[in-house]
Structures are given as C-alpha cells and as structure tokens.
Design a protein around this motif. Structure first.
Motif, PDB file in Angstrom:
ATOM      1  N   GLY A  45     -11.307   4.511   0.844  1.00 33.92           N
ATOM      2  CA  GLY A  45     -12.708   4.733   0.502  1.00 33.92           C
ATOM      3  C   GLY A  45     -13.625   4.802   1.715  1.00 33.92           C
ATOM      4  N   HIS A  46     -13.329   3.974   2.725  1.00 31.21           N
ATOM      5  CA  HIS A  46     -14.280   3.863   3.843  1.00 31.21           C
ATOM      6  C   HIS A  46     -14.317   5.106   4.726  1.00 31.21           C
ATOM      7  CE1 HIS A  46     -11.378   3.135   7.192  1.00 31.21           C
ATOM      8  NE2 HIS A  46     -10.611   2.697   6.217  1.00 31.21           N
ATOM      9  N   LYS A  47     -13.333   5.991   4.587  1.00 30.64           N
ATOM     10  CA  LYS A  47     -13.365   7.239   5.373  1.00 30.64           C
ATOM     11  C   LYS A  47     -14.068   8.353   4.607  1.00 30.64           C
ATOM     12  CE  LYS A  47      -8.944   6.253   7.623  1.00 30.64           C
ATOM     13  NZ  LYS A  47      -9.257   5.762   8.962  1.00 30.64           N
ATOM     14  N   MET A  48     -14.412   8.096   3.345  1.00 32.98           N
ATOM     15  CA  MET A  48     -15.038   9.140   2.522  1.00 32.98           C
ATOM     16  C   MET A  48     -16.394   8.678   1.998  1.00 32.98           C
ATOM     17  SD  MET A  48     -11.981   9.048  -0.343  1.00 32.98           S
ATOM     18  CE  MET A  48     -12.783   9.989  -1.633  1.00 32.98           C
ATOM     19  N   LEU A  49     -17.158   8.069   2.900  1.00 34.99           N
ATOM     20  CA  LEU A  49     -18.543   7.634   2.650  1.00 34.99           C
ATOM     21  C   LEU A  49     -18.637   6.352   1.839  1.00 34.99           C
ATOM     22  CD1 LEU A  49     -20.313  11.065   1.799  1.00 34.99           C
ATOM     23  CD2 LEU A  49     -19.894  10.051   4.046  1.00 34.99           C
ATOM     24  N   GLY A  50     -17.505   5.797   1.418  1.00 37.33           N
ATOM     25  CA  GLY A  50     -17.510   4.567   0.639  1.00 37.33           C
ATOM     26  C   GLY A  50     -17.412   3.340   1.543  1.00 37.33           C
ATOM     27  N   PRO A  51     -17.456   2.159   0.925  1.00 37.97           N
ATOM     28  CA  PRO A  51     -17.385   0.926   1.713  1.00 37.97           C
ATOM     29  C   PRO A  51     -15.957   0.613   2.173  1.00 37.97           C
ATOM     30  CG  PRO A  51     -17.566   0.429  -0.628  1.00 37.97           C
ATOM     31  CD  PRO A  51     -17.652   1.928  -0.503  1.00 37.97           C
ATOM     32  N   THR A  52     -15.846  -0.323   3.103  1.00 39.65           N
ATOM     33  CA  THR A  52     -14.519  -0.811   3.481  1.00 39.65           C
ATOM     34  C   THR A  52     -13.996  -1.727   2.377  1.00 39.65           C
ATOM     35  OG1 THR A  52     -15.627  -2.554   4.716  1.00 39.65           O
ATOM     36  CG2 THR A  52     -14.796  -0.700   5.993  1.00 39.65           C
ATOM     37  N   GLY A  53     -12.680  -1.881   2.330  1.00 35.05           N
ATOM     38  CA  GLY A  53     -12.070  -2.820   1.392  1.00 35.05           C
ATOM     39  C   GLY A  53     -11.637  -2.186   0.086  1.00 35.05           C
ATOM     40  N   ILE A  54     -11.863  -0.872  -0.048  1.00 31.71           N
ATOM     41  CA  ILE A  54     -11.440  -0.227  -1.282  1.00 31.71           C
ATOM     42  C   ILE A  54     -10.688   1.068  -0.944  1.00 31.71           C
ATOM     43  CG2 ILE A  54     -13.630   1.035  -1.630  1.00 31.71           C
ATOM     44  CD1 ILE A  54     -11.749  -0.612  -4.512  1.00 31.71           C
ATOM     45  N   GLY A  55      -9.536   1.230  -1.573  1.00 29.93           N
ATOM     46  CA  GLY A  55      -8.753   2.451  -1.407  1.00 29.93           C
ATOM     47  C   GLY A  55      -8.217   2.861  -2.753  1.00 29.93           C
ATOM     48  N   THR A  56      -7.546   3.992  -2.789  1.00 22.20           N
ATOM     49  CA  THR A  56      -7.020   4.458  -4.072  1.00 22.20           C
ATOM     50  C   THR A  56      -5.599   4.968  -3.920  1.00 22.20           C
ATOM     51  OG1 THR A  56      -7.938   6.676  -3.712  1.00 22.20           O
ATOM     52  CG2 THR A  56      -9.286   5.143  -4.971  1.00 22.20           C
ATOM     53  N   LEU A  57      -4.848   4.755  -4.975  1.00 20.85           N
ATOM     54  CA  LEU A  57      -3.539   5.403  -5.091  1.00 20.85           C
ATOM     55  C   LEU A  57      -3.543   6.190  -6.382  1.00 20.85           C
ATOM     56  CD1 LEU A  57      -0.597   5.788  -4.096  1.00 20.85           C
ATOM     57  CD2 LEU A  57       0.034   3.949  -5.676  1.00 20.85           C
ATOM     58  N   TYR A  58      -3.350   7.514  -6.279  1.00 22.06           N
ATOM     59  CA  TYR A  58      -3.065   8.309  -7.472  1.00 22.06           C
ATOM     60  C   TYR A  58      -1.552   8.282  -7.666  1.00 22.06           C
ATOM     61  CZ  TYR A  58      -1.372  12.215 -10.107  1.00 22.06           C
ATOM     62  OH  TYR A  58      -0.666  12.964 -11.008  1.00 22.06           O
ATOM     63  N   ALA A  59      -1.118   8.158  -8.903  1.00 22.55           N
ATOM     64  CA  ALA A  59       0.316   8.299  -9.179  1.00 22.55           C
ATOM     65  C   ALA A  59       0.489   8.846 -10.591  1.00 22.55           C
ATOM     66  CB  ALA A  59       1.023   6.955  -9.052  1.00 22.55           C
ATOM     67  N   LYS A  60       1.539   9.623 -10.771  1.00 20.35           N
ATOM     68  CA  LYS A  60       1.819  10.150 -12.108  1.00 20.35           C
ATOM     69  C   LYS A  60       2.124   8.978 -13.048  1.00 20.35           C
ATOM     70  CE  LYS A  60       3.730  14.581 -10.632  1.00 20.35           C
ATOM     71  NZ  LYS A  60       4.957  15.266 -10.213  1.00 20.35           N
ATOM     72  N   ARG A  61       1.612   9.072 -14.265  1.00 25.19           N
ATOM     73  CA  ARG A  61       1.776   7.993 -15.239  1.00 25.19           C
ATOM     74  C   ARG A  61       3.247   7.582 -15.408  1.00 25.19           C
ATOM     75  NH1 ARG A  61       0.181   5.204 -19.839  1.00 25.19           N
ATOM     76  NH2 ARG A  61      -2.007   5.730 -19.743  1.00 25.19           N
ATOM     77  N   ALA A  62       4.126   8.574 -15.538  1.00 19.35           N
ATOM     78  CA  ALA A  62       5.537   8.249 -15.810  1.00 19.35           C
ATOM     79  C   ALA A  62       6.119   7.394 -14.690  1.00 19.35           C
ATOM     80  CB  ALA A  62       6.342   9.535 -15.974  1.00 19.35           C
ATOM     81  N   LEU A  63       5.714   7.677 -13.456  1.00 19.54           N
ATOM     82  CA  LEU A  63       6.221   6.889 -12.324  1.00 19.54           C
ATOM     83  C   LEU A  63       5.664   5.471 -12.379  1.00 19.54           C
ATOM     84  CD1 LEU A  63       5.960   9.562  -9.513  1.00 19.54           C
ATOM     85  CD2 LEU A  63       8.044   8.338 -10.147  1.00 19.54           C
ATOM     86  N   LEU A  64       4.371   5.354 -12.657  1.00 21.45           N
ATOM     87  CA  LEU A  64       3.743   4.023 -12.705  1.00 21.45           C
ATOM     88  C   LEU A  64       4.335   3.181 -13.829  1.00 21.45           C
ATOM     89  CD1 LEU A  64      -0.022   4.884 -12.064  1.00 21.45           C
ATOM     90  CD2 LEU A  64       1.554   3.727 -10.501  1.00 21.45           C
ATOM     91  N   GLU A  65       4.675   3.845 -14.935  1.00 19.97           N
ATOM     92  CA  GLU A  65       5.253   3.085 -16.045  1.00 19.97           C
ATOM     93  C   GLU A  65       6.659   2.609 -15.707  1.00 19.97           C
ATOM     94  OE1 GLU A  65       4.682   5.677 -19.395  1.00 19.97           O
ATOM     95  OE2 GLU A  65       2.768   4.699 -19.892  1.00 19.97           O
ATOM     96  N   ALA A  66       7.361   3.412 -14.911  1.00 22.83           N
ATOM     97  CA  ALA A  66       8.776   3.112 -14.652  1.00 22.83           C
ATOM     98  C   ALA A  66       8.979   2.043 -13.584  1.00 22.83           C
ATOM     99  CB  ALA A  66       9.484   4.405 -14.231  1.00 22.83           C
ATOM    100  N   ILE A  67       7.966   1.829 -12.723  1.00 22.92           N
ATOM    101  CA  ILE A  67       8.200   0.915 -11.592  1.00 22.92           C
ATOM    102  C   ILE A  67       7.562  -0.452 -11.844  1.00 22.92           C
ATOM    103  CG2 ILE A  67       8.487   2.775  -9.900  1.00 22.92           C
ATOM    104  CD1 ILE A  67       5.626   2.382  -8.985  1.00 22.92           C
ATOM    105  N   PRO A  68       8.109  -1.480 -11.207  1.00 19.57           N
ATOM    106  CA  PRO A  68       7.555  -2.825 -11.394  1.00 19.57           C
ATOM    107  C   PRO A  68       6.240  -2.994 -10.633  1.00 19.57           C
ATOM    108  CG  PRO A  68       9.367  -2.888  -9.830  1.00 19.57           C
ATOM    109  CD  PRO A  68       9.296  -1.476 -10.334  1.00 19.57           C
ATOM    110  N   PRO A  69       5.459  -4.048 -10.955  1.00 18.72           N
ATOM    111  CA  PRO A  69       4.202  -4.284 -10.228  1.00 18.72           C
ATOM    112  C   PRO A  69       4.469  -4.560  -8.756  1.00 18.72           C
ATOM    113  CG  PRO A  69       4.455  -5.807 -12.069  1.00 18.72           C
ATOM    114  CD  PRO A  69       5.735  -5.073 -11.952  1.00 18.72           C
ATOM    115  N   PHE A  70       3.417  -4.393  -7.959  1.00 17.59           N
ATOM    116  CA  PHE A  70       3.497  -4.686  -6.521  1.00 17.59           C
ATOM    117  C   PHE A  70       3.120  -6.150  -6.316  1.00 17.59           C
ATOM    118  CE2 PHE A  70       0.965  -3.967  -2.346  1.00 17.59           C
ATOM    119  CZ  PHE A  70       2.006  -4.439  -1.588  1.00 17.59           C
ATOM    120  N   LEU A  71       1.869  -6.505  -6.610  1.00 15.31           N
ATOM    121  CA  LEU A  71       1.407  -7.886  -6.479  1.00 15.31           C
ATOM    122  C   LEU A  71       1.290  -8.497  -7.869  1.00 15.31           C
ATOM    123  CD1 LEU A  71      -1.371  -7.208  -3.808  1.00 15.31           C
ATOM    124  CD2 LEU A  71       0.951  -8.073  -3.412  1.00 15.31           C
ATOM    125  N   ALA A  72       1.454  -9.804  -7.937  1.00 21.58           N
ATOM    126  CA  ALA A  72       1.468 -10.457  -9.250  1.00 21.58           C
ATOM    127  C   ALA A  72       0.415 -11.547  -9.311  1.00 21.58           C
ATOM    128  CB  ALA A  72       2.855 -11.050  -9.503  1.00 21.58           C
TER     129      ALA A  72
END
Ligand code: 7TS
Length: 417
Positions: free
Chosen positions: A232-259
C-alpha cells in the motif's frame, strides 16, 4: 525541458502536487523538496491522510465484532476498502483480497501456506535474476526446507528478462515467482507470457507487483495470475498495509499462514475450524486505519485513471532518460526505451560513490536512493556494489528532472569529473 519531449502532463502534475502537503515543504537545506524516491515509498495525498485521521477521530473501533454504531462503521469502512482494492485489481470478488502488512508478507504467505503444502523434494522454483530480496529469500528458505531447487531466468544486456529458454526452464517447476516491474532496472517483465507458459507446464505463478501496482493498470483476471502481491505504501497509501490477491480455489485449498483471533470459525481446546475467506488469512486485529487509508489511495489513483498514471510516467521517464544520457559521466542501467520500463532509473556517475551522489543531492533538496535497493544479487551480476536511483510518480514534473540534472552537475563539479 529540452526539445523533442512533449509536455503531455506537467500541468496535471502541478495540480496533483497541491494534493500532497509534504511537497510544499522545504528540506533542512532550505531548498524545496524534490522527491525522487517513490520506489521506496510514495508520498500521501491529503485525502488519504484525512481518511486515516477521520477514522481515528470519528469511528475508531475494532472490526468484525462490535454491534455498536462506530464498530459497524469501522467494519463497513474496512470491508469497503477491500472491495475497492478488489475492483482496482479487477478481482472476481473481495474475498480474493487478503490484507497483509506489505508485499513482503504477502509473498511469505504464499511461501508458507502454499509452499509448505504443495512443494515436494526435487521440485523446482523459477525466479528471474532481477528480483528484490523479498522475492528471493522466502523461496530460498522454502527450497532449503523442502529439498527444492531454485532456477533463474537470465537477463539480456538491457536488463530485460530472456524468455528463449522459458519452456525448458519450466520443466519440473511447481512455482514461478517473478517481479512485474524491477525496482532497480525498471524493467517491465513480460508476465503475460510467463504466466501462460507456466500454466501450460502445470506451475502456479506468484507475481511481486510492489513496483507495478502503483503504476500500471493490473487486471488479475486478464493476467490469469494465481497470486499477486502489492504494498500500500508505494501506491499513495499508508505504511503497514499490503495486499495479496489469490484465486479463491487456491486460498480454499491451502492452510492459514498465521493463526489466532479473527481467522477462526470455532475453537475448542483440541481443535479449530477456520473462518471463511478472506478472514482465514487475517489473524489478529488488522491494520484497520491502514486498510481504510489504502481504500482512499485506490480511489485517488482511480480518479486519475491508471492510463494517465502510466502515460505521465512514460513521458517523465523518457525525458529523464534523454537528459541523463546527455549528462557527462552518467551511466544508466536497464532498458533503453521508456515504454519498456517503469518510472525507476538507476545510474552511476564516474567513480563517485552513489552514497556521495545522494548526499550532495540532499543538499539541493533532491531525494534519491543510493545502495543496492535490496537487489544485492542483481548488483553483483552487474558488477556493482551500489547504484544511485531516481524514481518518479504522479506528482513529479519535468522541473523535478531538471533539478536532478542540475544537482548531478554540481556533484560532477565537486568531484572534478
Ligand atoms: N518487491 C519489490 C519489487 C520492491 O521494490 C519492494 C520494495 C518489495 C518487494 C518489498 O516491499 P515492502 O513494502 O514489503 O518492503 N522496494 C523498495 C525499494 O526499492 N526501495 O525501498 C523499498
């Protein structure tokens, strides 16, 4: 301005500058601020700053839990920002946008959640030679853990990614990780071709869009990309926020990152079921103000129009390339044509150390970056320890480029080049 360059966008950039309070300030040297380091982080328009203070002053509350008015407003603003980010990237649905801290965390999410579940010993991961450390180190750690191999697409003399041997290099590859735009060379990587070839070979593709999302219209569906990371901070937004786009099927198939909190549906002492998308990947209290601020940044960019953003960048980069090419002792790295690069120009000047260049420029109010820009392996390949780097964004003008050139002329005089 020199002859041959059409000033397509300086008037608009002048208007835009008025939206960025910091650009009216002066540096310690008393000179007006000439900010040429947007590849490190962009400046923020008033609308983003006010959106963030509006949240803290008007409806600060945690999200997804309160039933009271301000908690509902905070939740709506947070999820509204997600919807705007989804539309910015043309994702099919908001649930395919995960809020992270930055692009680095988004890439690590893929490495840990997708990588640990899918990679097998003997598999290969294909990268390019121009990657930022954030798109190298997670794959090195993953490869070491899983017994996988790292491979690299080479660069030509202008720092463009060579695709001649792409199909051969894809044999045995399970994951391709590539930058969309290089933060050092400026190279726009032909990711359309890479994604299509990777999919034919049965590989999943993650694109590091940290330097592309701020500058190019990114359409994740047209690209058919599996994962796309941005900060976010490189596209006029604040620091501390970013984004990950992912296809739904992939997100459903993989386990969480942080718990932890938020990412669960039901927890007993023995086991847990996870929340639905996208919250399954957003453990703990999110950067609520950051996400809402990013929503305002995306609005600002969409009001400008990404076609204008890109056209302005090409015009400025072309002008800067022309002037830098004409400057004595300056050596440029990356593609020759502005159309093949983002608004990033790395250079050296005689044998002046890039840090000395940057500090002389600082005395003139001109902010550039000097160092390896978190691309040490690439610098090693170029036979350099460091470069100086100027980078442009929507608020930069031809006058900023002129200020850069004048400051470089001063550096040349001081160092008696
Ligand atoms: N990928 C690329 C291509 C980058 O340029 C950067 C940051 C990152 C990933 C990491 O972004 P973060 O927000 O997670 O830190 N690049 C730079 C730069 O060029 N100068 O400072 C940071």
């Amino acid at each position: 301005m020199t002859a041959g360059i059409t000033p397509v966008s300086d008037t608009a950039a002048e208007r835009i500058r008025a939206d960025f309070p910091i650009l009216a300030t002066r540096t310690k040297s008393g000179k007006p601020l000439v900010y040429l380091d947007s590849a490190a982080t962009s400046q923020k328009p008033r609308s983003v700053i006010e959106t963030i203070s509006g949240y803290y002053e008007g409806y600060n509350a945690n999200i997804h839990r309160g039933v009271y008015d301000i908690a509902e407003r905070a939740t709506d603003a947070f999820e509204g920002a997600r919807a705007r980010v989804a539309s910015f990237f043309n994702a099919a649905e908001s649930a395919e946008i995960i809020f992270t801290r930055n692009a680095t965390e988004a890439l690590n999410l893929v490495a840990y959640s997708w990588g640990l579940a899918n990679l097998r010993a003997g598999d290969a991961i294909l990268l390019t030679r121009l990657e930022h450390h954030s798109n190298i180190v997670p794959w090195q750690l993953l490869a070491a853990k899983m017994g996988a191999e790292l491979r690299f697409l080479e660069l030509d003399g202008q720092g463009r990614v060579v695709l001649d041997d792409l199909d051969a290099k894809l044999r045995g590859v399970r994951l391709v990780a590539s930058a969309h735009v290089s933060n050092t060379l400026g190279t726009i990587v032909p990711i359309e071709q890479i994604i299509a070839a990777a999919h034919r070979a049965g590989a999943v593709v993650v694109i590091d869009g940290a330097q592309a999302a701020p500058h190019l219209a990114v359409d994740v569906r047209a690209l058919d990309v599996d994962f796309y990371a941005a900060s976010g901070h490189k596209m006029l937004g604040p620091t501390g926020i970013g984004t990950l786009y992912a296809k739904r099927a992939l997100l459903e198939a993989i386990p969480p990152f942080l718990a932890g909190g938020d990412m669960i549906r039901r927890v007993s002492y023995e086991q847990t079921t996870f929340n639905e998308l996208p919250w399954k990947f957003e453990a703990g209290t999110s950067d609520i103000a950051g996400a809402i601020g990013l929503g305002a940044a995306v609005d600002y960019l969409q009001d400008l129009g990404m076609a204008w953003v890109r056209a302005h960048e090409v015009a400025l980069t072309a002008y800067a390339l022309e002037r830098l090419n004409a400057a004595p002792h300056v050596r440029l790295y990356g593609p020759e044509r502005a159309e093949e690069r983002g608004g990033v120009i790395s250079f050296t000047m005689g044998d002046i150390h890039p840090h000395d260049i940057a500090s002389i420029l600082d005395g003139e109010g001109v902010c550039i970056r000097a160092g390896h820009h978190c691309t040490m392996p690439l610098h090693e390949r170029l036979g350099l320890a460091a470069t100086a780097r100027a980078s442009f964004y929507v608020y930069n003008t031809y006058a900023d480029v002129d200020a850069l050139i004048e400051a470089l002329e001063k550096a040349a005089r001081i160092f008696k080049l």
